[in-house]
Enzyme design. Structure first.
Site, short mmCIF file in Angstrom:
data_model
loop_
_atom_site.label_atom_id
_atom_site.label_comp_id
_atom_site.label_asym_id
_atom_site.label_seq_id
_atom_site.Cartn_x
_atom_site.Cartn_y
_atom_site.Cartn_z
N SER A 8 28.03 71.65 -30.13
CA SER A 8 27.95 70.30 -29.56
C SER A 8 29.12 69.46 -30.08
CB SER A 8 26.59 69.67 -29.90
OG SER A 8 26.40 68.48 -29.17
N GLU B 227 21.29 73.43 -20.88
CA GLU B 227 21.61 72.54 -21.99
C GLU B 227 20.79 71.25 -21.96
OE1 GLU B 227 24.01 72.94 -24.36
OE2 GLU B 227 25.29 74.55 -23.60
N HIS C 27 20.21 73.00 -25.22
CA HIS C 27 21.29 72.62 -26.12
C HIS C 27 20.85 72.90 -27.57
CE1 HIS C 27 25.01 70.42 -26.83
NE2 HIS C 27 24.42 69.60 -27.68
#
Length: 553
Positions: A241, A364, A463
């Protein structure tokens, strides 16, 4: 916290028996401390000796200073060296996390999945610290046996998070791969990326100070890691991320060139970062809210940090953006520290000789919808409205395409697939394509499709999914993975793949199918699941549509 054991032997035994049952800063358990000499381990650094613990053979050092406090006159300035110390400094507990909590916002719910931001140490401006996990210490541990170094950049965008998250514990990774794991804290948000360069040349580096902190930490690794059994000439930077975006920024920074030798980008593709005009606008709004004249910008170094943080959060609320990494307080293209965007208009050539592994997960965006339960039960009308907000006039054609490719998918499924590809999938493929076009070193692309059983399976492949598998921390991160046999078996494959890439720059291991390098002709992609496979251009139609939507074709 430092314990003083100068007490009677019997009292000391009772005390140590009691604390041996306690967790030490984020889930690392001390073994029997009554064996005094074997419980602790000492290492040398350029600034002084430090004392850590030995946990079943892995030596753990926490909160090691790699830079001076960033408070006061050091605020908004490039990082400075820490002061030397005499004697042996305890490195038994994590150091400060960077200031980041908005007092106006409620803390995360107990069952939240804030992988980079749960159970963090107290915040403070003296946050330039790193943590080391290693199988051995001392010069003898290095001679003749050079261990790869895996240097983790934490997630949380450029605004939150910490390398001291329990999910980033490096014990299992260090033991499995015979590698040295380093995690790092650095300045974030306004303190790391508030661009004051327009108002005073002394603050020329303020818009990228947080990235310079990471460079400073990598310089510490180059100078010191051999004392921890690590090879300073084989350093892999990896992150997920916001951590992946930090890796991308480092690939484009001349100051970082040569300090690392491989790079892994997990669900963090940032084709662009913040343009200077946006960064300066944010800084002007910050000064206005604080009542500080542009000519007196040094007054910011005298204000309580809480006041600066409050103004920062107010600026963020005044300028809502879909992705704060591109419109908020984030790295700035300044032509010097960061000469260009990482992958725009082409991939930065600064560290073109570094092999890259990059990828994302299939859904995600499910993680970001945990506080939006209606997103999991959309009807067609609601889904179309959300897609219209995201894609404008291209929404209808995109919906038709995804329905054709995913027959039987619910409106919520379509929403998550499109939004995930828009925010992560397409930028990841653009980054891989442009990086491969440099023609210097190999690029390897993955697509993580394993679905977690937690939350009734509705998260699918969210995610942050790669983190527990890369770190071999499936049990520690059971709230995300479920901790079951399937997850454990996949971690065995994924963690070994990450380790293989760190060791050689090639992710191939016997545990997965042969993984070819990515190129614009075949677009070979490792699809990671219980049964993984290499597929050429697995999202071809989605890719072409998304590239057009993003004006990146």
């Amino acid at each position: 916290m430092t314990f003083d054991f100068r007490i009677s032997p019997s009292s000391r035994r009772d005390f140590l028996k009691h604390i041996s049952a306690l967790a030490v800063s984020g889930g690392v358990w001390l073994r029997d401390l009554t064996a005094q000499d074997s419980a602790y381990v000492t290492a040398e650094t350029a600034f002084g000796k430090i004392r850590g613990v030995d946990s079943a053979g892995i030596k753990i050092f926490k909160g090691i200073p790699y830079g001076a406090s960033t408070a006061g006159a050091n605020r908004f300035m490039p990082p400075a060296e820490p002061a030397d110390w005499s004697g042996v400094r305890d490195a038994l507990t994590y150091g400060h996390s960077a200031p980041q909590q908005d007092p106006a916002s409620p803390p995360p719910a107990p069952d939240s999945l804030t992988i980079s931001g749960e159970k963090l140490p107290p915040e403070g401006e003296d946050c330039l610290v790193l943590n080391v996990w290693t199988p051995a210490v001392g010069p003898a541990a290095y001679n003749g046996h050079k261990r790869p170094v895996m240097f983790w950049c934490h997630g949380g965008g450029f605004a939150t998070g910490s390398g001291s998250s329990p999910d980033n514990d490096g014990t299992n990774l260090a033991r499995r791969g015979d590698v040295v794991v380093v995690t790092v804290n650095h300045r974030l948000n306004v303190l790391g990326f508030g661009n004051l360069s327009e108002f005073n040349n002394d603050f020329a580096a303020s818009g990228d100070a947080g990235m310079l902190d990471i460079v400073q930490a990598m310089k510490w690794v180059r100078a010191n890691i051999s004392q921890f059994g690590g090879d300073p000439n084989n350093v892999t930077i990896f992150g997920q991320s916001g951590g992946g975006r930090k890796v991308e920024a480092l690939l484009a920074m001349p100051a970082a060139k040569g300090l690392f030798h491989r790079a892994i980008i997990e669900s963090g593709a940032a084709v662009r970062v913040v343009d200077r005009d946006v960064a300066v606008r944010n800084a002007e709004q910050l000064l206005a809210l604080l009542g500080v004249d542009k000519a007196n910008v040094r007054e910011l170094q005298k204000l309580p940090v809480e006041k600066i943080m409050a103004a920062y959060f107010a600026v963020v609320r005044e300028n809502p953006v879909v992705d704060p990494s591109f419109g908020g307080f984030s790295p700035t293209v300044d032509g010097k520290i960061l000469p260009q965007h990482p992958f725009y208009p082409k991939a930065s050539p600064v560290s073109a000789d570094v092999p890259v592994m990059i990828g994302c997960t299939r859904t995600e965006m499910t993680l970001f919808s945990l506080n939006d339960p209606s997103a999991f039960s959309l009807d067609d009308t609601e889904m179309r409205k959300r897609m219209g907000d995201l894609l404008g006039g291209q929404a209808s054609n995109m919906i038709d395409l995804y329905r054709k490719l995913n027959p039987g998918a619910s409106p919520s499924d379509i929403y998550f697939l499109i939004a995930s590809d828009y925010r992560y999938g397409a930028p990841t493929m653009i980054a891989a394509e442009r990086r491969a076009a440099l023609g210097k070193r190999s690029v390897y692309l993955y697509y993580f499709t394993w679905e977690t059983p937690v939350f009734g399976g509705r998260l699918k492949s969210p995610h942050t999914m790669e983190i527990p598998f890369a770190f071999d921390n499936v049990k520690i991160s059971a709230r995300l993975t479920g901790g079951g046999a399937d997850a454990m078996a996949l971690a065995d494959k994924v963690s070994d793949t990450w380790i293989a890439f760190a060791r050689t720059g090639d992710p191939n291991t016997p545990k997965l199918p042969r993984w070819p390098a990515y190129d614009a002709k075949d677009r070979a992609t490792m699809v990671i699941n219980n049964v993984s496979k290499v597929v050429n251009d697995p999202l071809r139609e989605q890719r072409l549509a998304m590239f057009q939507a993003l004006n990146m074709s």
